[in-house]
Every structure is written in C-alpha cells, then in structure tokens.
Scaffold this motif. Structure first.
Motif, short mmCIF file in Angstrom:
data_model
loop_
_atom_site.label_atom_id
_atom_site.label_comp_id
_atom_site.label_asym_id
_atom_site.label_seq_id
_atom_site.Cartn_x
_atom_site.Cartn_y
_atom_site.Cartn_z
N ASN A 188 0.73 18.26 4.85
CA ASN A 188 1.24 18.60 6.17
C ASN A 188 2.10 17.48 6.76
N GLY A 189 1.70 16.22 6.46
CA GLY A 189 2.47 15.09 6.98
C GLY A 189 3.58 14.63 6.06
N GLY A 190 3.64 15.21 4.86
CA GLY A 190 4.67 14.79 3.92
C GLY A 190 4.43 13.41 3.35
N GLY A 191 3.16 12.99 3.33
CA GLY A 191 2.80 11.67 2.81
C GLY A 191 1.69 11.07 3.65
N ILE A 192 1.40 9.80 3.41
CA ILE A 192 0.33 9.10 4.12
C ILE A 192 0.92 8.15 5.14
N TYR A 193 0.42 8.22 6.36
CA TYR A 193 0.82 7.31 7.43
C TYR A 193 -0.13 6.10 7.43
N GLY A 194 0.33 4.98 7.95
CA GLY A 194 -0.53 3.80 7.97
C GLY A 194 -0.34 2.96 9.21
N VAL A 195 -1.47 2.47 9.77
CA VAL A 195 -1.43 1.49 10.86
C VAL A 195 -2.39 0.36 10.51
N GLY A 196 -2.04 -0.85 10.91
CA GLY A 196 -2.89 -1.98 10.58
C GLY A 196 -2.84 -3.07 11.63
N TYR A 197 -3.93 -3.82 11.72
CA TYR A 197 -4.07 -4.90 12.69
C TYR A 197 -4.52 -6.18 11.98
N CYS A 198 -3.93 -7.32 12.36
CA CYS A 198 -4.32 -8.63 11.84
C CYS A 198 -4.36 -8.64 10.31
N PHE A 199 -5.53 -8.85 9.73
CA PHE A 199 -5.69 -8.87 8.27
C PHE A 199 -5.17 -7.58 7.65
N GLY A 200 -5.56 -6.45 8.22
CA GLY A 200 -5.16 -5.16 7.68
C GLY A 200 -3.68 -4.88 7.79
N ALA A 240 2.94 1.22 10.82
CA ALA A 240 3.05 0.53 12.10
C ALA A 240 1.97 -0.54 12.14
N VAL A 241 2.35 -1.77 12.47
CA VAL A 241 1.39 -2.88 12.42
C VAL A 241 1.47 -3.71 13.69
N ALA A 242 0.36 -4.41 13.97
CA ALA A 242 0.30 -5.31 15.11
C ALA A 242 -0.19 -6.68 14.64
N HIS A 243 0.51 -7.71 15.08
CA HIS A 243 0.22 -9.11 14.81
C HIS A 243 -0.40 -9.36 13.42
N PRO A 244 0.41 -9.18 12.36
CA PRO A 244 -0.11 -9.41 11.00
C PRO A 244 -0.51 -10.87 10.79
N THR A 245 -1.41 -11.10 9.84
CA THR A 245 -1.76 -12.45 9.43
C THR A 245 -1.51 -12.61 7.95
N MET A 246 -1.10 -13.81 7.56
CA MET A 246 -0.95 -14.22 6.16
C MET A 246 0.11 -13.43 5.40
#
Length: 331
Positions: A188-200, A240-246
């Motif tokens: 239905n979405g035409g693929g996988i969506y992803g969101v991540g924070y810090c480590f993730g 979509a990501v927020a404040h990634p680390t490393m």
C-alpha cells in the motif's frame, strides 16, 4: 529543498551541567565539548519524564525472531495502512516514551514496527547524585568527575559492542519478516518508510543508502563481489531522522532515498562541518531529494518524545514531529 538554518549555539543536553566552570569553548552554561571517538550524550541514554496519564497501546511481539514493539492504526486491517520502521535512541524498545512515539505515528495511519536493535541490551543508565550544595568542595568535585568518567566509559564500551555488524543483521531479519507479515501495508505504501532518533537515526540513513558490503545487511557476500562489486540498493522508500549520532560522512553521502534531517545547531554528535555539510553537497550533486532543518537553542535529543519544562523545547519537539511526519506523508 527547503533549508531553514539559524546561527545560535545550542546546549549539548539540558541534563549535562558541569558543577564548576563550563567546558572550555562553550558559549552556553551546560554545554560540553565533543568527546574524542564515538560516544553519546545523556539524552541518548536517559528518558525525559513521560507526560502524565499517557500509556502505550501497542504490543510486544517478535518478527524474524527479534523482539519488536508494534503499534497499529485503530482501523487496521479493515483500512489500508503503510509500514513504518522506527529506530530509537539508546533507551530502546522497552522505553515507554519510545513506545508512545510509535503510537503517535500509528495514530496518523502507519503500522509501526519498532525493533529491539540492541538484542535486550539497551544503553547503560547510571544515576549520578550531585551534592545539594552547589559550592562543591575539591573532594566532591573530584568524585563527581570520576563518576562521570566511569559513566562515559560504560557507554563507550556499550557502543563498541553495538556496531553496524551487530545491528544491521537484526534489522534485516525484521525487515524480511515484515515483508511477509505485513505485505499489505508495504504494498500500500509502495515500500517501507523509516524514522529514527539519535542512535537509530544513523541506521535509518544507512538503510536509505546504497552500499556494497552486503554482509552488513544480514546476507553472505557473493564470491564475485568480494572485491567490492555491485551495491545493495536502499531498503527504505523514504526516511526522516532527528539529531543522528555517530553518522560518518560516507554513510550520509551514500543516501539515495529521499531523506529529512532535523539537526541541532553546533551539535558535537552530528558535526555540521565534518558530516552534514559535505553530506548535503553530495546529496545535491547526486540529485537526492532531501530537506535539512537546523533547530537552535534546544538540546540534542529534543525530538524524542518526553516532557520538558521549557516551552521552546516543547514547541520545537512538536514541530520536528510534524515535519518528520509531513515528509513521509508527502512520499
């Protein structure tokens, strides 16, 4: 590409205050210098208070023999949904705040899969009690510094274990299992969506990239690719990501899927000079759709769900969620 940047220095974390003079070179009380080598701040390993009265509504289960927290829209499967992979900071899948964050995306129509990317071993949380009297004696100050050093050492040892070689195969197992269990949502979405924070957030960027080392994706390296052959295409449709680390410069430059980044001004854990700026130049050169928003006057980790007394942090937290949600909705 939309780009709103500001030039005010932001504190490393509202929870990282030094008892005596501020860290050398800091412009704001509580700000700290970047540590050498990979590390994470207090925000990555400690939850903010959970908003009063809020209780997670998802379920703990397994996908691909990996523990996951799954949050579903209230009308699923009677109404179509889209699959969203949510990767957390060091507090992990069991954190109530992270579970509530997953529930927020589920309430917007996404079937959210939040895996235990640490295999039951979230980042160590070590409480450090500061003396009530802020006029620290030399002995009290020395004890506090030793405790902080011990805490940093334990976190760095934890990070040394949770490397891409350990984390990515777990994520690959979850993704492969989700393709079977929730094929309808992915279609239905035409693929996988992803969101991540810090480590993730780092791993969302990796999954949104094109890489040649298939061993890191939970697969054996084909013999004809041992010398660096064909590249593995992105496993995510959009991120979509927020404040990634490393995050490394190469990882950001490898991104091929559309990506939104909520960054913090002067963030020692996501260097604008060494990582973000050269990464953005490559994204532009490769015509990869992207948007970067740099938030000022907020701590790294501000976008992770949790309560703050500061009205500005609350406002920017809500704004970051709205913009991350809007980005994936627009794709």
């Amino acid at each position: 590409m939309a780009d709103n940047e500001v030039a005010t220095r932001a504190p490393e974390s509202d929870a990282q205050e030094t008892p005596q003079k501020e860290a050398e070179g800091s412009a704001i009380p509580g700000d700290t210098k970047a540590q050498e080598g990979p590390s994470m701040g207090e925000h990555c390993v400690t939850d903010r208070p959970t908003p009063s009265g809020e209780v997670p509504t998802g379920e703990l289960t397994k996908l691909g023999d990996v523990d996951v927290y799954i949050a579903k829209p209230s009308d699923y499967p009677h109404a179509p949904s889209k699959l969203l992979l949510l990767l957390t900071g060091g507090t992990g899948m069991q954190s109530k705040n992270n579970q509530l964050q997953a529930d927020k995306y589920a309430s917007e129509g996404y079937l959210v899969v939040m895996p235990d990317q640490f295999a039951g071993n979230p980042a160590p949380t070590i409480a450090i009690d500061e003396p009530e009297n802020k006029d620290f004696s030399w002995l009290e100050s020395s004890k506090l510094k030793i405790a902080e050093a011990a805490k940093s050492f334990r976190i760095d040892m934890w990070l040394a274990y949770h490397t891409p070689e350990k984390v990515l195969p777990l994520l690959h197992k979850v993704i492969e299992a989700a393709k079977e269990e929730f094929a309808d949502a992915i279609a239905n979405g035409g693929g996988i969506y992803g969101v991540g924070y810090c480590f993730g957030a780092r791993y969302i960027l990796i999954l949104a990239g094109e890489h040649s080392d298939t061993a890191l994706w939970g697969q054996e390296q084909p013999k004809d690719e041992e010398q660096g052959g064909a590249k593995k295409e992105p496993l995510l449709k959009v991120g979509a990501v927020a404040h990634p680390t490393m995050v490394t410069k190469d990882e950001l430059e490898a991104v091929k899927a559309p990506v939104y980044i909520a960054a913090v001004k002067d963030d020692s854990l996501f260097s604008e000079e060494d990582v973000l700026t050269p990464g953005r130049r490559t994204l532009e050169k490769n015509t990869v759709e992207h948007e970067v928003k740099v938030f000022e006057g907020v701590p790294h980790g501000f976008a992770v769900y949790g309560d703050y007394d500061d009205a500005k942090i609350k406002q920017d937290q809500a704004q970051a969620f709205a913009e991350m949600l809007g980005w994936i909705q627009s794709h």
